[in-house]
Motif scaffolding. Structure first.
Motif, PDB file in Angstrom:
ATOM      1  N   ASN A 122       0.747  -1.172   0.085  1.00  0.00           N
ATOM      2  CA  ASN A 122      -0.097  -0.191  -0.084  1.00  0.00           C
ATOM      3  C   ASN A 122       1.108   1.303   0.122  1.00  0.00           C
ATOM      4  O   ASN A 122       2.076   1.140   0.025  1.00  0.00           O
ATOM      5  N   LYS A 123       0.221   2.599   0.144  1.00  0.00           N
ATOM      6  CA  LYS A 123       1.112   3.811   0.086  1.00  0.00           C
ATOM      7  C   LYS A 123       2.129   3.744   1.141  1.00  0.00           C
ATOM      8  O   LYS A 123       3.383   4.131   0.911  1.00  0.00           O
ATOM      9  N   GLN A 127      -4.119   4.287  -0.820  1.00  0.00           N
ATOM     10  CA  GLN A 127      -4.082   3.851  -2.343  1.00  0.00           C
ATOM     11  C   GLN A 127      -2.505   4.157  -2.660  1.00  0.00           C
ATOM     12  O   GLN A 127      -2.130   5.398  -2.196  1.00  0.00           O
ATOM     13  N   ASN A 128      -2.058   3.360  -3.479  1.00  0.00           N
ATOM     14  CA  ASN A 128      -0.756   3.778  -4.014  1.00  0.00           C
ATOM     15  C   ASN A 128      -0.702   5.001  -4.744  1.00  0.00           C
ATOM     16  O   ASN A 128      -1.533   5.291  -5.398  1.00  0.00           O
ATOM     17  N   LEU A 185      -4.980  -4.154  -3.191  1.00  0.00           N
ATOM     18  CA  LEU A 185      -6.019  -3.709  -3.728  1.00  0.00           C
ATOM     19  C   LEU A 185      -7.133  -3.303  -2.720  1.00  0.00           C
ATOM     20  O   LEU A 185      -8.035  -2.624  -2.945  1.00  0.00           O
ATOM     21  N   ALA A 225      -6.644  -1.277  -0.495  1.00  0.00           N
ATOM     22  CA  ALA A 225      -6.224   0.099  -0.152  1.00  0.00           C
ATOM     23  C   ALA A 225      -6.978   0.964  -1.156  1.00  0.00           C
ATOM     24  O   ALA A 225      -6.898   2.084  -1.026  1.00  0.00           O
ATOM     25  N   MET A 226      -7.446   0.598  -2.237  1.00  0.00           N
ATOM     26  CA  MET A 226      -7.817   1.312  -3.461  1.00  0.00           C
ATOM     27  C   MET A 226      -8.875   2.345  -2.785  1.00  0.00           C
ATOM     28  O   MET A 226      -9.955   1.718  -2.119  1.00  0.00           O
ATOM     29  N   GLY A 227      -9.074   3.308  -3.189  1.00  0.00           N
ATOM     30  CA  GLY A 227     -10.036   4.699  -2.685  1.00  0.00           C
ATOM     31  C   GLY A 227     -10.092   4.881  -1.362  1.00  0.00           C
ATOM     32  O   GLY A 227     -10.945   5.575  -0.662  1.00  0.00           O
ATOM     33  N   THR A 228      -8.920   4.511  -0.511  1.00  0.00           N
ATOM     34  CA  THR A 228      -8.649   4.994   0.915  1.00  0.00           C
ATOM     35  C   THR A 228      -7.531   5.850   0.740  1.00  0.00           C
ATOM     36  O   THR A 228      -6.651   5.902  -0.267  1.00  0.00           O
TER      37      THR A 228
END
Length: 126
Positions: A37-38, A84-85, A76, A78-81
């Motif tokens: 994740n980021k 997110q990368n 994936l 983490a997407m939309g949070t």
């Protein structure tokens, strides 16, 4: 001689051996198959910048803790949070090190699967 404890998030561990000449960076999040994740990407980016600028360091080894996967790419979930990368350019790249051009060698000690975006990170070792 081993020095550990680089101030990082738990899914990453760093060990320095042979008078800090060899850096071993270990991804340690087997429950997520070492997905990135980021936060993890940002920490990987910082580690490799530190490694490259450290006058004692000579080689880095990127590996993973024992498990089925070296890395499954971006996290994936983490997407939309906020985790997110980063996908903007220029920038460190979604997996942290994918856009870095280092002056020192990095060895990829890859055991298990390396899928999705992680295949682009493997190009760091070529």
């Amino acid at each position: 001689q081993m020095n550990t404890g680089h101030p990082l998030s738990e899914p990453l561990q760093i060990s320095k051996i042979n008078n800090n000449e060899i850096w071993i960076i270990t991804m340690n999040n087997p429950k997520k198959r070492n997905a990135i994740n980021k936060t993890i990407a940002d920490n990987l980016y910082k580690i490799f910048l530190d490694f490259d600028s450290d006058i004692e360091s000579k080689v880095a080894i990127l590996t993973s803790s024992k498990g089925q996967s070296f890395c499954s790419g971006a996290d994936l979930t983490a997407m939309g949070t906020d985790l997110q990368n980063n996908v903007t350019y220029p920038g460190p790249g979604p997996l942290g090190v994918t856009r870095l051009l280092l002056s020192k060698p990095v060895i990829g000690a890859i055991e298990g699967y390396a899928v999705a975006g992680d295949r682009s990170r493997i190009s760091l070792f070529l």
